[in-house]
Design a protein around this motif. Sequence first.
Motif, PDB file in Angstrom:
ATOM      1  N   ASP A 175     -19.125 -10.447 -13.415  1.00  0.00           N
ATOM      2  CA  ASP A 175     -19.832 -10.140 -12.162  1.00  0.00           C
ATOM      3  C   ASP A 175     -19.447 -11.119 -11.060  1.00  0.00           C
ATOM      4  N   ARG A 178     -16.093 -10.214  -9.743  1.00  0.00           N
ATOM      5  CA  ARG A 178     -16.139  -9.034  -8.872  1.00  0.00           C
ATOM      6  C   ARG A 178     -16.673  -9.403  -7.494  1.00  0.00           C
ATOM      7  N   ARG A 179     -17.660 -10.297  -7.448  1.00  0.00           N
ATOM      8  CA  ARG A 179     -18.169 -10.751  -6.145  1.00  0.00           C
ATOM      9  C   ARG A 179     -17.071 -11.491  -5.380  1.00  0.00           C
TER      10      ARG A 179
END
Length: 228
Positions: A175, A178-179
């Motif tokens: 995550d 992805r950020r």
Amino acid sequence: MTRKAPRHAEAERNDQALLEAAKKVLAVDGAHASVAAIAARAGVGIASLYRRYRSKDELFQHLCALSLDQWIQAAQRGLAHDDPWEGLAHYVGACVEFSGGSLGPLAGTIAVTDAMAAKFTRSDELMRELVERAHRAGVLRADAGTMDISLLIEQLGKSPLIEQLDRQGRTDLVDAARRARRRTIAIALDGLRAGHPPLPGGEPDPALLTGRWEHTPLDGASAPGRPS
């Protein structure tokens, strides 16, 4: 609204799972990716898969058509934005997100069907409309065209960091990666805004992308077009 039959709904879910699995397996194995590996990753039985698709090529052609549907939907949503820049930014961001580990390795290994060619043409038309609208509004740099944006999406769509973490099973870091990629997308998008110094050279020739999808069947005839 009419509810979909259970079998139809299940087929759609399987298709989406196969599409995402194919992108990930192709990112690692390239054109040598096996249907068994894709089915296993998608959690779909190989026997049921071959009951639906007559061959590996037919499966991959169907997945390419599904991928093109995503590009078309992203462009339509972009055009629904009142703000031309926000619409273009939505399109680029959405395409980067779902094209990560794209079906590009299949280029030249399968024949381009009429359905694939028609969807590619429609996708191209919508992207040109997004770009022309942004140009008319003066928000997109004048020397950036559809090919520049297509190449940008392809380059940003492949994330070695996310792929490595995915292979390692590091779900705790995916995550965050992805950020971080979304920040990279924003930085790249800023380079498309009007007011920057001229880009080097001219806009790339479309053949740079379309040429790799040329496929020569056994009879020696070439099939035109390519999906992204």
